[in-house]
Design a protein around this motif. Structure first.
Motif, PDB file in Angstrom:
ATOM      1  N   ILE A   1       0.906  -1.349  -0.091  1.00 26.04           N
ATOM      2  CA  ILE A   1      -0.011   0.222  -0.027  1.00 26.04           C
ATOM      3  C   ILE A   1       1.013   1.403  -0.090  1.00 26.04           C
ATOM      4  O   ILE A   1       0.678   2.239  -0.827  1.00 26.04           O
ATOM      5  CB  ILE A   1      -0.964  -0.013   1.274  1.00 26.04           C
ATOM      6  CG1 ILE A   1      -2.081  -1.403   0.908  1.00 26.04           C
ATOM      7  CG2 ILE A   1      -1.713   1.278   1.303  1.00 26.04           C
ATOM      8  CD1 ILE A   1      -2.672  -1.494   2.262  1.00 26.04           C
ATOM      9  N   PRO A   2       1.719   1.458   0.875  1.00 31.34           N
ATOM     10  CA  PRO A   2       2.482   2.762   1.029  1.00 31.34           C
ATOM     11  C   PRO A   2       3.458   2.932  -0.339  1.00 31.34           C
ATOM     12  O   PRO A   2       3.858   4.039  -0.626  1.00 31.34           O
ATOM     13  CB  PRO A   2       3.553   2.659   2.286  1.00 31.34           C
ATOM     14  CG  PRO A   2       2.859   1.624   3.146  1.00 31.34           C
ATOM     15  CD  PRO A   2       2.213   0.667   2.190  1.00 31.34           C
ATOM     16  N   GLU A   3       3.808   1.959  -1.035  1.00 35.62           N
ATOM     17  CA  GLU A   3       4.415   1.819  -2.416  1.00 35.62           C
ATOM     18  C   GLU A   3       3.634   2.165  -3.212  1.00 35.62           C
ATOM     19  O   GLU A   3       4.197   2.617  -4.511  1.00 35.62           O
ATOM     20  CB  GLU A   3       5.493   0.593  -2.628  1.00 35.62           C
ATOM     21  CG  GLU A   3       6.420   0.520  -3.497  1.00 35.62           C
ATOM     22  CD  GLU A   3       6.850  -0.863  -3.713  1.00 35.62           C
ATOM     23  OE1 GLU A   3       7.847  -0.980  -4.590  1.00 35.62           O
ATOM     24  OE2 GLU A   3       6.493  -1.733  -3.061  1.00 35.62           O
ATOM     25  N   PHE A   4       2.568   1.719  -3.307  1.00 37.87           N
ATOM     26  CA  PHE A   4       1.537   2.069  -4.462  1.00 37.87           C
ATOM     27  C   PHE A   4       1.897   1.191  -5.441  1.00 37.87           C
ATOM     28  O   PHE A   4       2.063   1.875  -6.797  1.00 37.87           O
ATOM     29  CB  PHE A   4       1.445   3.699  -4.933  1.00 37.87           C
ATOM     30  CG  PHE A   4       1.338   4.494  -3.846  1.00 37.87           C
ATOM     31  CD1 PHE A   4       0.201   4.512  -3.202  1.00 37.87           C
ATOM     32  CD2 PHE A   4       2.204   5.330  -3.442  1.00 37.87           C
ATOM     33  CE1 PHE A   4       0.005   5.458  -2.090  1.00 37.87           C
ATOM     34  CE2 PHE A   4       2.097   6.402  -2.553  1.00 37.87           C
ATOM     35  CZ  PHE A   4       0.948   6.369  -1.783  1.00 37.87           C
ATOM     36  N   VAL A   5       2.293  -0.167  -5.524  1.00 39.54           N
ATOM     37  CA  VAL A   5       2.879  -0.950  -6.343  1.00 39.54           C
ATOM     38  C   VAL A   5       2.338  -2.121  -6.231  1.00 39.54           C
ATOM     39  O   VAL A   5       2.023  -2.602  -5.205  1.00 39.54           O
ATOM     40  CB  VAL A   5       4.314  -1.035  -6.423  1.00 39.54           C
ATOM     41  CG1 VAL A   5       4.789  -1.811  -7.459  1.00 39.54           C
ATOM     42  CG2 VAL A   5       4.959   0.294  -6.813  1.00 39.54           C
ATOM     43  N   LEU A   6       1.884  -2.905  -7.215  1.00 43.26           N
ATOM     44  CA  LEU A   6       1.505  -4.309  -7.462  1.00 43.26           C
ATOM     45  C   LEU A   6       2.853  -5.304  -7.972  1.00 43.26           C
ATOM     46  O   LEU A   6       3.272  -4.938  -8.868  1.00 43.26           O
ATOM     47  CB  LEU A   6       0.110  -4.447  -8.437  1.00 43.26           C
ATOM     48  CG  LEU A   6      -0.098  -6.075  -8.817  1.00 43.26           C
ATOM     49  CD1 LEU A   6      -0.475  -6.659  -7.576  1.00 43.26           C
ATOM     50  CD2 LEU A   6      -1.053  -5.757  -9.827  1.00 43.26           C
TER      51      LEU A   6
ATOM     52  N   LEU B   1      10.786 -12.285  -8.775  1.00 42.95           N
ATOM     53  CA  LEU B   1      10.021 -11.238  -9.212  1.00 42.95           C
ATOM     54  C   LEU B   1       9.684 -11.167 -10.458  1.00 42.95           C
ATOM     55  O   LEU B   1      10.636 -10.934 -11.486  1.00 42.95           O
ATOM     56  CB  LEU B   1      10.426  -9.807  -8.613  1.00 42.95           C
ATOM     57  CG  LEU B   1       9.763  -8.477  -9.194  1.00 42.95           C
ATOM     58  CD1 LEU B   1       8.500  -8.398  -8.271  1.00 42.95           C
ATOM     59  CD2 LEU B   1      10.577  -7.199  -8.615  1.00 42.95           C
ATOM     60  N   LEU B   2       8.294 -11.067 -10.847  1.00 38.80           N
ATOM     61  CA  LEU B   2       8.067 -11.377 -12.479  1.00 38.80           C
ATOM     62  C   LEU B   2       7.927  -9.646 -13.039  1.00 38.80           C
ATOM     63  O   LEU B   2       8.562  -9.401 -14.183  1.00 38.80           O
ATOM     64  CB  LEU B   2       7.090 -12.067 -12.878  1.00 38.80           C
ATOM     65  CG  LEU B   2       7.044 -13.474 -12.023  1.00 38.80           C
ATOM     66  CD1 LEU B   2       5.778 -14.277 -12.430  1.00 38.80           C
ATOM     67  CD2 LEU B   2       8.082 -14.284 -12.706  1.00 38.80           C
ATOM     68  N   TRP B   3       7.174  -9.142 -12.534  1.00 36.72           N
ATOM     69  CA  TRP B   3       6.897  -7.684 -12.990  1.00 36.72           C
ATOM     70  C   TRP B   3       6.256  -6.849 -12.057  1.00 36.72           C
ATOM     71  O   TRP B   3       5.689  -7.382 -10.844  1.00 36.72           O
ATOM     72  CB  TRP B   3       5.940  -7.795 -14.252  1.00 36.72           C
ATOM     73  CG  TRP B   3       4.782  -8.559 -14.141  1.00 36.72           C
ATOM     74  CD1 TRP B   3       4.797  -9.808 -14.556  1.00 36.72           C
ATOM     75  CD2 TRP B   3       3.333  -8.142 -13.679  1.00 36.72           C
ATOM     76  NE1 TRP B   3       3.242 -10.178 -14.220  1.00 36.72           N
ATOM     77  CE2 TRP B   3       2.461  -9.445 -13.656  1.00 36.72           C
ATOM     78  CE3 TRP B   3       2.858  -7.119 -13.002  1.00 36.72           C
ATOM     79  CZ2 TRP B   3       1.205  -9.473 -13.387  1.00 36.72           C
ATOM     80  CZ3 TRP B   3       1.710  -7.050 -12.493  1.00 36.72           C
ATOM     81  CH2 TRP B   3       0.906  -8.442 -12.634  1.00 36.72           C
ATOM     82  N   ASN B   4       6.215  -5.586 -11.931  1.00 35.33           N
ATOM     83  CA  ASN B   4       5.704  -4.588 -11.160  1.00 35.33           C
ATOM     84  C   ASN B   4       4.639  -3.628 -11.909  1.00 35.33           C
ATOM     85  O   ASN B   4       4.790  -3.677 -13.230  1.00 35.33           O
ATOM     86  CB  ASN B   4       6.592  -3.676 -10.599  1.00 35.33           C
ATOM     87  CG  ASN B   4       7.841  -4.480  -9.698  1.00 35.33           C
ATOM     88  OD1 ASN B   4       7.495  -5.293  -8.982  1.00 35.33           O
ATOM     89  ND2 ASN B   4       8.882  -4.120  -9.898  1.00 35.33           N
ATOM     90  N   MET B   5       3.690  -3.151 -11.248  1.00 33.55           N
ATOM     91  CA  MET B   5       2.546  -2.158 -11.985  1.00 33.55           C
ATOM     92  C   MET B   5       2.289  -1.155 -10.750  1.00 33.55           C
ATOM     93  O   MET B   5       1.892  -1.478  -9.854  1.00 33.55           O
ATOM     94  CB  MET B   5       1.483  -3.231 -12.265  1.00 33.55           C
ATOM     95  CG  MET B   5       0.449  -2.409 -12.939  1.00 33.55           C
ATOM     96  SD  MET B   5      -1.148  -3.328 -13.514  1.00 33.55           S
ATOM     97  CE  MET B   5      -0.422  -4.581 -14.517  1.00 33.55           C
ATOM     98  N   ASN B   6       2.052  -0.128 -11.269  1.00 32.99           N
ATOM     99  CA  ASN B   6       1.716   0.978 -10.288  1.00 32.99           C
ATOM    100  C   ASN B   6       0.198   0.866 -10.112  1.00 32.99           C
ATOM    101  O   ASN B   6      -0.579   0.437 -10.989  1.00 32.99           O
ATOM    102  CB  ASN B   6       1.812   2.424 -11.075  1.00 32.99           C
ATOM    103  CG  ASN B   6       3.122   2.835 -11.050  1.00 32.99           C
ATOM    104  OD1 ASN B   6       4.273   2.182 -10.204  1.00 32.99           O
ATOM    105  ND2 ASN B   6       3.791   3.943 -11.796  1.00 32.99           N
TER     106      ASN B   6
END
Length: 536
Positions: free
Chosen positions: A333-338, A346-351
Motif C-alpha cells: 500500500i505505501p509503495e503504491f505498487v502491485l 519477481l516477474l513484474w511490477n505495476m503502479n
C-alpha cells in the motif's frame, strides 16, 4: 559435532515445527509442502543438541525451576515436552561442558537490540553468572543453567521469530494470515533425523536484510543537522550553495553518495545528481534530480526516527509466512505498487492507486478467482449515502448524467468508458468489498503518491493483468480479452488457476538492488505499531 554449525543453524529452526496459517485451496501450494520443509529442516539440524545421556535431572526439578523463574512459566508445556522426549537428559552440555551452540545462544540473547527489539531479557544477571562459572559449576548449577538456557531459547524464539500476538496486531488492522510456530512439536523429530544440508531462520527473508541496515543506521550520527533550501527554491544541477555541502554529507552518510572525497563541493555536479536520483528512487520520488521540498523533508528526518521505522517493519516481517510458493500477487500500500511473483522470483511490477486516508485499503489476503469484463459498479452504501443521494437532491438528472440507474434499493453505474471500475475488475471474495480494477482516471498513475480511491485498488495496466490472470486458458486470447473489455456487456470469467493476492503495508524494505527503501506512513500504521512495541 560440526563446529561450522551456528546457533542460527541449530536453534533458529528447531522451533519451526510449524504449519503456515491461511493455506487455502488453489493457493498454488502442494498439500505436503509444509511437511516436506519440516522434514528437510529436521534432517538439517539433527544432532546439534547434545546426545549425551549421563547428565540428567529428575522430573520434579522442573517444578522447582518454574517456581523460581516464574517469567518463563508461559513456556512450561514446551519445555516439559522437550525434556520428556529426552528422558530429562541435558541438551546444552556434553561431558566436557557447555556446547558451542549454548555459547551461540548466549551471544544472541545478550544482543537482543540487534534484532530490532525493545525488550528486557529476563534473568540476565543470573544467566551471566551461571555461564561465567564455566567448568567450575556444580551439578545443581548445571541443571539450572540447562533449564534456563532452554527457557530463554523459547523466549528468544517467541520474541524474535513470532513477534507480537495476533490479537495485538489486529489492533493495527493487520488482517493478513499470521505464521504459526509450534515451539515443541518439531523438537521430537529433530533428534531422530540425519544431519545434512543448510537451514534458514524461520523468518521472511526481508527480516534479516532490514536487520543489517538496522546495524548500519545505529552507527550514524543521531544529531538532527537540517538542510534548508536557499531562498526556498529547489536546488538544481549547476547550482552553487553552502547547503549543497550539507546535502552531499547527508547523502554520503546514507550511502547514496559513495565517495567521501565528493562531500566538500558547494556545486551541484553530475556526481551529486547520481546520488540525488538514487535517494529519490529509494523514497519513491520522481527521479528528476531536483532537490525540492519533499526530498529535503525526507533528508531532514532524524536518524532515530529512521531506526524506529526499520524496527517497525522488522516486526511486520516476523508475522509473514517464511515461504510462499507458486504464483501470487502482492500489493504494498505505501509503495503504491502491485508485484507479481513466482516463488521468490519477481516477474513484474505495476503502479496502483490505493485508498485515501479516510478510505483506507484493508491489509488482508485473498485469492483472485474471477475476472469481470465491462462490469457494473454497484455503488457501496456509504458512497450512496454521502455522495449519490445528496447529488440526486441537487440535480434530479444526476443518475442519468453519471450513467447510473436504480437497481432495487441500490444504485449501480452502467458498463462503459465512464464506469468508475473501468473496463475490467478482478474479484477475490472477501468481507471488505475490496478488489482490483481498471479506472478511467489514468492520469493519477503518474503521481508519485497515489492514495485517491475509496478503498479498492486501481491498476495501471488492466489489459496486461487480465491477460496474465487468464494466460492458462487458451480460449481467452489477447484479442478476445480486448473485445470483452470494450463490449459494454458485463461478463464473468472464472480464473482457471485462482491466484493468491496479499494486500500488505511496509514502509521500509530492501529492494532487489540491495538498497534500503522508505515510504511515507500514509495511514499512520507505523505510529500505532511503534506504540505497541514500546509497551512490550
Amino acid at each position: 559435532m560440526q563446529k561450522t554449525i551456528y546457533f542460527t543453524a541449530l536453534c533458529l529452526l528447531c522451533i519451526w515445527g510449524c504449519r503456515e496459517s491461511g493455506s487455502k485451496p488453489g493457493d498454488n501450494r502442494k498439500k505436503d509442502s509444509v511437511n516436506k520443509v519440516v522434514q528437510d529442516a529436521a534432517r538439517d539440524i539433527a544432532g546439534n543438541f547434545s546426545e549425551q545421556s549421563s547428565l540428567r535431572f529428575s522430573a520434579n526439578r522442573l517444578d522447582s525451576f518454574f517456581a523460581r523463574y516464574d517469567s518463563l512459566r508461559t513456556f512450561k508445556n514446551d519445555i516439559t515436552t522437550f525434556y520428556t522426549s529426552r528422558n530429562y537428559s541435558f541438551a546444552w552440555y556434553t561431558d566436557s561442558g557447555l556446547t558451542e551452540q549454548a555459547s551461540h545462544l548466549y551471544v544472541r540473547l545478550e544482543n537482543l537490540p540487534d534484532e530490532g527489539l525493545i525488550v528486557t531479557l529476563p534473568y540476565r544477571r543470573t544467566l551471566d553468572s551461571l555461564i561465567n562459572a564455566g567448568n567450575n559449576q556444580t551439578l545443581e548449577q548445571k541443571s539450572e543453567t540447562e533449564l534456563l538456557l532452554t527457557g530463554l531459547y523459547f523466549f528468544f524464539a517467541q520474541k524474535v521469530w513470532g513477534g507480537l500476538e495476533e490479537s495485538t496486531t489486529q489492533k493495527v488492522d493487520w488482517l493478513m494470515p499470521r505464521k504459526k510456530l509450534s515451539y515443541s512439536a518439531f523438537l521430537d523429530s529433530v533428534l531422530k533425523q540425519g544431519n545434512t544440508g543448510t537451514v534458514k531462520e524461520p523468518v521472511y527473508r526481508q527480516y534479516n536484510l532490514l536487520k543489517e541496515y538496522l546495524k548500519k543506521y545505529k552507527t550514524l550520527p543521531a544529531d538532527n543537522s537540517t538542510i534548508s533550501l536557499p531562498a526556498n527554491k529547489p536546488i538544481r544541477p549547476g547550482d552553487t550553495s553552502p547547503e549543497i555541502v550539507k546535502l552531499r554529507k547527508k547523502l554520503f552518510l546514507l550511502g547514496d553518495l559513495t565517495n567521501a572525497s565528493d562531500t566538500g563541493s558547494a556545486t551541484y555536479d553530475s556526481t551529486l545528481l547520481t546520488a540525488v536520483k538514487r535517494f529519490q528512487r529509494r523514497h519513491g520520488m520522481t527521479e528528476d534530480g531536483i532537490a525540492g521540498g519533499s526530498l529535503v523533508r525526507e533528508l531532514n528526518i532524524p536518524v532515530p526516527q529512521l531506526i524506529e521505522k526499520i524496527m517497525v517493519n522488522m516486526e511486520r516481517n516476523r508475522w509473514l509466512p517464511t515461504d510462499v510458493r507458486g504464483r501470487y500477487l502482492a500489493v504494498n500500500i505505501p509503495e503504491f505498487v502491485l508485484h507479481a511473483y513466482d516463488d521468490d522470483s519477481l516477474l513484474w511490477n505495476m503502479n496502483v492507486v490505493v485508498g485515501k486516508d479516510v478510505n483506507k485499503t484493508v491489509i488482508f489476503a485473498g485469492t483472485i478467482s474471477q475476472v469481470v469484463f465491462s462490469p457494473y459498479w454497484n455503488v457501496p452504501a456509504s458512497i450512496l449515502k454521502k455522495e449519490i443521494l445528496p447529488g440526486i437532491q441537487k440535480n434530479p438528472n444526476y443518475l442519468e448524467k453519471n450513467h447510473m440507474e436504480w437497481n432495487g434499493p441500490d444504485v449501480r453505474q452502467k458498463p462503459g468508458p465512464w464506469n468508475s471500475l473501468g473496463q475490467v475488475k478482478f474479484l477475490f471474495p472477501n468481507s471488505h468489498s475490496i478488489y482490483l480494477h481498471d479506472t478511467p482516471s489514468k492520469s493519477l498513475f503518474q503521481e508519485s503518491k497515489r492514495a485517491f480511491s475509496h478503498g479498492c485498488i486501481r491498476v495501471a495496466d488492466p489489459k496486461f493483468l487480465a491477460n496474465y490472470m487468464l494466460r492458462d486458458d487458451s480460449t481467452w486470447t489477447p484479442e478476445r480479452i480486448a473485445k470483452a473489455m470494450a463490449s459494454g456487456k458485463e461478463q464473468f470469467v472464472a480464473v482457471k488457476n485462482p491466484m493468491p493476492v496479499y494486500i500488505t503495508y511496509f514502509t521500509a524494505w530492501v529492494d532487489r538492488k540491495g538498497d534500503l527503501n522508505f515510504r511515507e506512513d500514509i495511514y499512520k500504521r507505523d505510529l500505532q505499531l511503534s506504540g505497541l512495541l514500546m509497551k512490550r
